[in-house]
Design a protein around this motif. Structure first.
Motif, PDB file in Angstrom:
ATOM      1  N   THR A 102      -5.900  -6.365  -8.831  1.00 39.39           N
ATOM      2  CA  THR A 102      -5.165  -7.305  -9.689  1.00 39.39           C
ATOM      3  C   THR A 102      -4.969  -8.677  -9.062  1.00 39.39           C
ATOM      4  OG1 THR A 102      -3.074  -6.431  -8.846  1.00 39.39           O
ATOM      5  CG2 THR A 102      -3.909  -5.464 -10.883  1.00 39.39           C
ATOM      6  N   LEU A 103      -5.782  -9.039  -8.072  1.00 42.19           N
ATOM      7  CA  LEU A 103      -5.598 -10.323  -7.405  1.00 42.19           C
ATOM      8  C   LEU A 103      -6.877 -11.137  -7.461  1.00 42.19           C
ATOM      9  CD1 LEU A 103      -3.532 -11.969  -5.646  1.00 42.19           C
ATOM     10  CD2 LEU A 103      -4.723 -11.036  -3.655  1.00 42.19           C
ATOM     11  N   GLY A 104      -6.737 -12.464  -7.705  1.00 38.84           N
ATOM     12  CA  GLY A 104      -7.882 -13.368  -7.660  1.00 38.84           C
ATOM     13  C   GLY A 104      -8.418 -13.697  -9.041  1.00 38.84           C
TER      14      GLY A 104
ATOM     15  N   ALA B 163      -1.343   8.109  -9.115  1.00 37.62           N
ATOM     16  CA  ALA B 163      -0.625   7.924 -10.374  1.00 37.62           C
ATOM     17  C   ALA B 163      -0.099   6.507 -10.561  1.00 37.62           C
ATOM     18  CB  ALA B 163       0.546   8.909 -10.456  1.00 37.62           C
ATOM     19  N   ARG B 164      -0.299   5.651  -9.556  1.00 35.49           N
ATOM     20  CA  ARG B 164       0.097   4.240  -9.640  1.00 35.49           C
ATOM     21  C   ARG B 164      -0.972   3.415  -8.925  1.00 35.49           C
ATOM     22  NH1 ARG B 164       5.859   1.583  -7.607  1.00 35.49           N
ATOM     23  NH2 ARG B 164       5.410  -0.532  -8.334  1.00 35.49           N
ATOM     24  N   PRO B 165      -2.127   3.224  -9.551  1.00 34.30           N
ATOM     25  CA  PRO B 165      -3.294   2.705  -8.834  1.00 34.30           C
ATOM     26  C   PRO B 165      -3.428   1.184  -8.775  1.00 34.30           C
ATOM     27  CG  PRO B 165      -3.932   3.394 -11.024  1.00 34.30           C
ATOM     28  CD  PRO B 165      -2.478   3.724 -10.888  1.00 34.30           C
ATOM     29  N   PHE B 166      -2.717   0.429  -9.620  1.00 33.24           N
ATOM     30  CA  PHE B 166      -2.942  -1.018  -9.669  1.00 33.24           C
ATOM     31  C   PHE B 166      -2.310  -1.706  -8.454  1.00 33.24           C
ATOM     32  CE2 PHE B 166      -3.402   0.119 -14.164  1.00 33.24           C
ATOM     33  CZ  PHE B 166      -4.593  -0.526 -14.461  1.00 33.24           C
ATOM     34  N   TYR B 167      -3.101  -2.624  -7.849  1.00 35.60           N
ATOM     35  CA  TYR B 167      -2.690  -3.274  -6.588  1.00 35.60           C
ATOM     36  C   TYR B 167      -3.570  -4.508  -6.385  1.00 35.60           C
ATOM     37  CZ  TYR B 167      -2.387  -3.818  -1.445  1.00 35.60           C
ATOM     38  OH  TYR B 167      -2.228  -4.304  -0.167  1.00 35.60           O
ATOM     39  N   PRO B 168      -3.035  -5.594  -5.778  1.00 34.66           N
ATOM     40  CA  PRO B 168      -1.672  -5.829  -5.296  1.00 34.66           C
ATOM     41  C   PRO B 168      -0.902  -6.725  -6.259  1.00 34.66           C
ATOM     42  CG  PRO B 168      -3.151  -7.383  -4.266  1.00 34.66           C
ATOM     43  CD  PRO B 168      -3.989  -6.588  -5.246  1.00 34.66           C
ATOM     44  N   ALA B 169       0.424  -6.671  -6.161  1.00 36.67           N
ATOM     45  CA  ALA B 169       1.256  -7.538  -6.994  1.00 36.67           C
ATOM     46  C   ALA B 169       1.171  -8.985  -6.542  1.00 36.67           C
ATOM     47  CB  ALA B 169       2.711  -7.056  -6.955  1.00 36.67           C
ATOM     48  N   ARG B 170       0.863  -9.196  -5.258  1.00 37.25           N
ATOM     49  CA  ARG B 170       0.700 -10.551  -4.720  1.00 37.25           C
ATOM     50  C   ARG B 170      -0.146 -10.447  -3.445  1.00 37.25           C
ATOM     51  NH1 ARG B 170       5.722  -8.647  -3.869  1.00 37.25           N
ATOM     52  NH2 ARG B 170       6.406  -8.375  -1.701  1.00 37.25           N
ATOM     53  N   GLY B 171      -0.614 -11.592  -2.992  1.00 37.18           N
ATOM     54  CA  GLY B 171      -1.417 -11.608  -1.783  1.00 37.18           C
ATOM     55  C   GLY B 171      -0.601 -11.282  -0.545  1.00 37.18           C
TER      56      GLY B 171
ATOM     57  N   LYS C  41      -1.087 -10.718   3.762  1.00 37.76           N
ATOM     58  CA  LYS C  41      -1.985 -10.872   4.893  1.00 37.76           C
ATOM     59  C   LYS C  41      -2.496  -9.511   5.362  1.00 37.76           C
ATOM     60  CE  LYS C  41      -2.295 -12.867   9.542  1.00 37.76           C
ATOM     61  NZ  LYS C  41      -1.560 -13.581  10.627  1.00 37.76           N
ATOM     62  N   GLY C  42      -3.807  -9.441   5.531  1.00 41.53           N
ATOM     63  CA  GLY C  42      -4.418  -8.235   6.063  1.00 41.53           C
ATOM     64  C   GLY C  42      -4.773  -7.180   5.038  1.00 41.53           C
ATOM     65  N   MET C  43      -4.472  -7.417   3.771  1.00 39.53           N
ATOM     66  CA  MET C  43      -4.795  -6.392   2.775  1.00 39.53           C
ATOM     67  C   MET C  43      -6.305  -6.365   2.533  1.00 39.53           C
ATOM     68  SD  MET C  43      -3.545  -8.133  -0.766  1.00 39.53           S
ATOM     69  CE  MET C  43      -4.436  -9.518  -1.476  1.00 39.53           C
ATOM     70  N   THR C  44      -6.833  -5.175   2.271  1.00 41.76           N
ATOM     71  CA  THR C  44      -8.266  -4.997   2.032  1.00 41.76           C
ATOM     72  C   THR C  44      -8.474  -3.979   0.921  1.00 41.76           C
ATOM     73  OG1 THR C  44      -8.490  -3.173   3.602  1.00 41.76           O
ATOM     74  CG2 THR C  44      -8.766  -5.420   4.472  1.00 41.76           C
ATOM     75  N   ARG C  45      -9.638  -4.024   0.330  1.00 39.53           N
ATOM     76  CA  ARG C  45      -9.974  -3.008  -0.666  1.00 39.53           C
ATOM     77  C   ARG C  45     -10.190  -1.651   0.000  1.00 39.53           C
ATOM     78  NH1 ARG C  45     -13.836  -6.396  -4.929  1.00 39.53           N
ATOM     79  NH2 ARG C  45     -12.142  -7.742  -5.684  1.00 39.53           N
TER      80      ARG C  45
ATOM     81  N   LEU D 281       0.820  -1.209   0.000  1.00 43.72           N
ATOM     82  CA  LEU D 281       0.000   0.000   0.000  1.00 43.72           C
ATOM     83  C   LEU D 281       0.856   1.262   0.000  1.00 43.72           C
ATOM     84  CD1 LEU D 281      -2.949  -0.898   2.398  1.00 43.72           C
ATOM     85  CD2 LEU D 281      -3.047  -0.484  -0.073  1.00 43.72           C
ATOM     86  N   ALA D 282       2.063   1.179   0.543  1.00 44.71           N
ATOM     87  CA  ALA D 282       2.942   2.338   0.552  1.00 44.71           C
ATOM     88  C   ALA D 282       3.319   2.775  -0.863  1.00 44.71           C
ATOM     89  CB  ALA D 282       4.200   2.037   1.359  1.00 44.71           C
TER      90      ALA D 282
END
Length: 306
Positions: free
Chosen positions: A150-152, A101-109, A111-115, A95-96
């Protein structure tokens, strides 16, 4: 006229396209084929000099709350400008690294990431702001994934990156004879000899528009084979005549390999496109300036979100 639909993916082996030509009062449809070299996609479709309608299973548009931060007038202008901003397509690993200007996320899974965290990093009010109006669930289908996610298995961000970066943005920037529906106008008004009109077509929406149901996962050959008769009946209603090779593919459930679902999706998308071209479905776009300038819409969709 030529109608085509491409089922897109980051992986070239998962990109398949189905093509039909209008002949008399109907259409002659070919069996799905690999898209192949993206540099040849538009030139090959334009070679006969006919109007071309090309459906794409990927987002053509961005969410309004994010678009409000952009200086461009609309999505096509923004997309053409991306040829000068290759860093835009770099997928953030944390997330950091996320920024407007760089909106695509995440490159990989992780833990704890959320929309919700993704939205906050983009400066948006909440996770709902990640989605366009046409991405949201309706009474007849579930929600699609947000553009920048970009995940799932349900994500569409990687397909957007691959198509926007590799051929759509360069074509627009170079002044190629390409128009984006619905930003440039109605589908029928945009069709002209020697021009390709791109439109977003969502196979899950197309399935419902065509009145079809899969009794199981589309990833399995058996449910796809069981739908063969209903699919042929839908084609007959739309006056789409399959080539012998396409008829064989349909009867076989689009094959036993992993690309079977992609071949099915490109045929569903093609039929949904033909339905709008021939007036069986309306060329409907909500009277919403954000939809018409930035978010885009799914071809043939008439249902608004619940």
């Amino acid at each position: 006229m030529i109608a085509a639909h491409a089922d897109w993916s980051l992986a070239p082996g998962k990109r398949w396209m189905a093509v039909a030509r209008r002949q008399g009062g109907g259409w002659q449809a070919e069996a799905p084929r690999p898209v192949g070299d993206t540099a040849r996609l538009l030139p090959d479709l334009l070679a006969p000099g006919l109007p071309v309608a090309l459906g794409l299973d990927l987002p053509l548009g961005v969410p309004r709350d994010w678009a409000a931060l952009r200086p461009e007038a609309d999505f096509p202008a923004f997309l053409a400008g991306l040829v000068r901003d290759p860093a835009f397509f770099l997928v953030a690993a944390t997330l950091a690294e996320v920024a407007p200007a760089r909106p695509f996320y995440p490159a990989r899974g992780i833990k704890g990431m959320t929309r919700a965290g993704h939205a906050a990093a983009l400066g948006l009010a909440g996770p709902a702001s990640l989605s366009r109006l046409c991405d949201r669930a309706t009474a007849t289908r579930p929600a699609g994934a947000p553009v920048f996610w970009t995940l799932g298995a349900n994500q569409s961000g990687k397909a957007a990156i691959a198509a926007w970066r590799d051929w759509i943005a360069p074509a627009l920037a170079a002044g190629a004879p390409v128009a984006l529906w619905p930003f440039a106008g109605g589908l029928h008004a945009l069709l002209a000899p020697g021009r390709v009109v791109l439109a977003e077509v969502y196979p899950a929406e197309a399935l419902r528009q065509l009145g079809l149901r899969l009794a199981g996962s589309k990833r399995l050959q058996a449910p796809r084979r069981a739908m063969a008769a209903a699919l042929r009946a839908a084609m007959a209603r739309l006056r789409v005549e399959p080539s012998p090779a396409l008829a064989e593919v349909i009867a076989d459930g689009f094959g036993a390999d992993a690309a079977g679902e992609d071949r099915l999706d490109c045929v569903l998308g093609l039929l949904a496109l033909v339905a709008v071209l021939d007036g069986a479905r309306p060329d409907h776009v909500p009277e919403d300036p954000w939809v018409r300038r930035w978010e885009g819409w799914v071809l043939g969709q008439t249902d608004l979100p619940r």
